[in-house]
Scaffold this active site. Structure first.
Site, mmCIF file in Angstrom:
data_model
loop_
_atom_site.group_PDB
_atom_site.id
_atom_site.type_symbol
_atom_site.label_atom_id
_atom_site.label_comp_id
_atom_site.label_asym_id
_atom_site.label_seq_id
_atom_site.Cartn_x
_atom_site.Cartn_y
_atom_site.Cartn_z
ATOM 1 N N CYS A 127 -4.743 34.995 9.533
ATOM 2 C CA CYS A 127 -3.500 35.475 8.921
ATOM 3 C C CYS A 127 -2.408 35.444 9.989
ATOM 4 O O CYS A 127 -2.534 34.709 10.988
ATOM 5 C CB CYS A 127 -3.677 36.870 8.303
ATOM 6 S SG CYS A 127 -4.131 38.162 9.477
ATOM 7 N N ARG A 152 -5.051 41.331 7.065
ATOM 8 C CA ARG A 152 -5.819 40.541 6.083
ATOM 9 C C ARG A 152 -7.007 39.792 6.664
ATOM 10 O O ARG A 152 -8.093 39.837 6.075
ATOM 11 C CB ARG A 152 -4.874 39.542 5.388
ATOM 12 C CG ARG A 152 -3.863 40.204 4.515
ATOM 13 C CD ARG A 152 -2.743 39.257 4.146
ATOM 14 N NE ARG A 152 -1.984 38.867 5.340
ATOM 15 C CZ ARG A 152 -1.015 37.985 5.352
ATOM 16 N NH1 ARG A 152 -0.690 37.369 4.231
ATOM 17 N NH2 ARG A 152 -0.372 37.713 6.466
ATOM 18 N N ASP A 197 1.223 39.874 2.126
ATOM 19 C CA ASP A 197 1.010 40.555 3.403
ATOM 20 C C ASP A 197 1.223 42.063 3.245
ATOM 21 O O ASP A 197 2.349 42.516 3.000
ATOM 22 C CB ASP A 197 1.999 39.992 4.428
ATOM 23 C CG ASP A 197 1.617 40.401 5.838
ATOM 24 O OD1 ASP A 197 0.911 41.420 5.986
ATOM 25 O OD2 ASP A 197 2.024 39.709 6.778
HETATM 26 P P1 4NP Z 1 -1.531 40.410 8.855
HETATM 27 O O1 4NP Z 1 -0.253 41.398 8.752
HETATM 28 O O2 4NP Z 1 -0.984 39.013 9.079
HETATM 29 O O3 4NP Z 1 -2.218 40.516 7.527
HETATM 30 O O4 4NP Z 1 -2.373 40.908 10.005
HETATM 31 C C1 4NP Z 1 0.730 41.442 9.750
HETATM 32 C C2 4NP Z 1 0.567 42.270 10.836
HETATM 33 C C3 4NP Z 1 1.546 42.345 11.823
HETATM 34 C C4 4NP Z 1 2.684 41.578 11.692
HETATM 35 C C5 4NP Z 1 2.855 40.749 10.599
HETATM 36 C C6 4NP Z 1 1.867 40.672 9.632
HETATM 37 N N1 4NP Z 1 3.698 41.654 12.686
HETATM 38 O O5 4NP Z 1 4.773 41.064 12.492
HETATM 39 O O6 4NP Z 1 3.480 42.283 13.728
#
Ligand code: 4NP
Length: 153
Positions: free
Chosen positions: A8, A14, A123
């Protein structure tokens, strides 16, 4: 052995949820020895960090075990070391291709493309809705495992 890397953006919401759900699924089905499973992000924003509280809460609620998680960014070497690189949404696929270059071996796929209703997994970092994420990932992991075990490569 089939080697699977779930990917992800941040590797805290995710993809680790998919990693631990898929590990639990193959364990329950007695297939643990057939699979190597890991997760990574396309960004280094959260590198070294543990899973998001919302992801842990869903795994706990559903009695899915997990270990100490440290987010990491995926590398070009991951492309050689895994058989399947599974993104959560289309933008992950674009970012994965930026890291690996060309997908010559057709390893890069979107998780819910294995279901009858292909779509992105939103997300939860932005939506705040980890329950929908959990339901989507369960659906995707079940469909993906059925695909892998049905004799398809
Ligand atoms: P993930 O969610 O891609 O599902 O782990 C996110 C976690 C952190 C960030 C973006 C998406 N971030 O910008 O730090």
């Amino acid at each position: 052995m089939k080697k699977i890397l779930f990917v992800c953006l941040g590797n805290i919401c995710r993809s680790p949820m998919a990693e631990y759900i898929f590990k639990d699924l193959v364990k329950e089905e007695g297939l643990k020895e057939k699979y190597k499973i890991d997760s990574a992000g396309t960004s280094s924003e959260e590198s070294g960090n543990d899973m998001h509280y919302g992801t842990k809460e869903k795994l706990d609620e559903n009695h899915i075990p997990y270990g100490k998680h440290r987010a990491r960014k995926m590398t070009k070497e991951d492309y050689n070391n895994y058989d399947y690189i599974i993104g959560m949404e289309y933008s992950n696929i674009r970012n994965i291709l930026r890291i690996v270059g060309q997908d010559d071996e057709n390893k890069v796929h979107r998780l819910l493309d294995y279901t009858e209703n292909p779509r992105d997994i939103a997300d939860p970092w932005y939506t705040g809705n980890f329950e929908i994420t959990y339901q989507d990932i369960i659906e995707g992991c079940n469909a993906f495992l059925r695909y892998l075990e049905s004799g398809n490569k």
